[in-house]
Design an enzyme around this catalytic site. Structure first.
Site, PDB file in Angstrom:
ATOM      1  N   ASP A  57       1.015  -1.217  -0.009  1.00  0.00           N
ATOM      2  CA  ASP A  57      -0.017   0.651  -0.084  1.00  0.00           C
ATOM      3  C   ASP A  57       1.044   1.394   0.169  1.00  0.00           C
ATOM      4  O   ASP A  57       2.128   1.763   0.599  1.00  0.00           O
ATOM      5  CB  ASP A  57      -0.797   0.229   1.085  1.00  0.00           C
ATOM      6  CG  ASP A  57      -2.345  -1.130   1.343  1.00  0.00           C
ATOM      7  OD1 ASP A  57      -2.180  -1.926   0.175  1.00  0.00           O
ATOM      8  OD2 ASP A  57      -3.127  -1.254   2.040  1.00  0.00           O
ATOM      9  N   HIS A 201       3.342  -2.698   2.561  1.00  0.00           N
ATOM     10  CA  HIS A 201       3.820  -1.275   2.065  1.00  0.00           C
ATOM     11  C   HIS A 201       4.436  -0.547   1.783  1.00  0.00           C
ATOM     12  O   HIS A 201       5.993  -1.712   1.890  1.00  0.00           O
ATOM     13  CB  HIS A 201       3.540  -0.531   4.048  1.00  0.00           C
ATOM     14  CG  HIS A 201       2.418  -0.214   3.906  1.00  0.00           C
ATOM     15  ND1 HIS A 201       2.158  -1.161   5.399  1.00  0.00           N
ATOM     16  CD2 HIS A 201       1.382   0.870   4.567  1.00  0.00           C
ATOM     17  CE1 HIS A 201       0.615  -0.839   5.496  1.00  0.00           C
ATOM     18  NE2 HIS A 201       0.213   0.558   4.847  1.00  0.00           N
TER      19      HIS A 201
HETATM   20 ZN   LIG Z   1      -2.407   3.057   3.143  1.00  0.00          ZN
END
Ligand SMILES: [Zn+2]
Length: 249
Positions: A57, A201
């Site tokens: 992400d 992430h």
């Molecule tokens: Zn996020």
């Protein structure tokens, strides 16, 4: 040893219709790595236990996206990138690099707000504008959406549906956002079940460093990185459900 076994299993999956050769190779594979259950005749030996979704992400990120893509390609693994529209606008060349690397590019809103708190039409516009940005850069309209912080409600889900987006949460949180080490991220990925989806992430260097071990451990378990698709099943998340699982690419 793993490389040797993989060569054997490549040959295994290449000759599924030849029982005697298959049996011989299976026996050889067992000698090389006894703990691995061998299931002769399974169409894809590598992925005999199914698929999991690796997700990254908040990208793209100038400091890490390129090395993440390099690590994924080296591991022959594909992943889903939930990009923000603002990061994509700032670094369109990195979005195109994700695309060239065969990754799936998905919607994570423009500015990463708390969608359940900003009201309408702000929430809808956050998602819709990101669709436009990513489509302009890649030529493709994303089909997957992840709400920032995993915060969703009926209104956010309705927004996603109106934009023909599948809302994707996760079944395993790597906690890379909370400072998890590479070893902790690998351990989290080791708990993935078939069809499961792990949150990581794009900006987290420990998650970049975890890629080779994550993929190796998955392969030992007969699991492969896959793409994310709709399921009618209810996948539990916090006190709600979502409808996405990892499937064959
Ligand atoms: Zn996020």
């Amino acid at each position: 040893m793993i490389r040797h076994l993989r060569r054997l299993t490549d040959r295994l999956s290449a000759v599924p219709s030849h029982p005697s050769r298959l049996a011989a190779l299976t026996a050889a594979a067992l000698v090389v790595a006894a703990p691995l259950p061998a299931q002769a005749g399974t169409p894809s030996f590598h992925c005999r236990n199914g698929y999991v979704g690796l997700t990254y992400d908040d990208g793209p990120t100038p400091e890490t996206t390129s090395s993440l893509l390099h690590a994924l390609r080296a591991a022959n693994a594909k992943a889903t990138f939930f990009n923000t529209g603002t990061a994509a606008q700032a670094h369109p060349e990195l979005v195109r690099a994700q695309q060239r690397a065969g990754m799936w590019i998905a919607n994570h809103t423009m500015t990463h707000p708390h969608l359940t708190q900003i009201g309408e039409p702000a929430a809808f516009n956050e998602i819709a504008d990101t669709q436009r940005v990513l489509r302009r850069i890649t030529g493709d309209r994303p089909t997957l959406f992840r709400p920032p912080f995993g915060e969703t409600n009926d209104q956010v889900q309705a927004d996603a549906t109106r934009l023909k987006l599948l809302e994707v949460l996760w079944t395993v949180d790597s906690r890379d956002w909370a400072g998890a080490t590479t070893a902790e991220i690998v351990a989290a990925a080791d708990t993935l079940q078939p069809g499961g989806i792990i949150l990581m992430h794009d900006w987290a260097q420990p998650s970049v460093d975890a890629v080779p071990q994550i993929v190796n451990n998955l392969r030992k378990r007969g699991l492969c990185p896959g793409k994310i698709a709709f399921t009618p099943r209810k996948i539990p998340y916090s006190d709600i459900f979502f409808h996405a699982v990892a499937v064959a690419p």
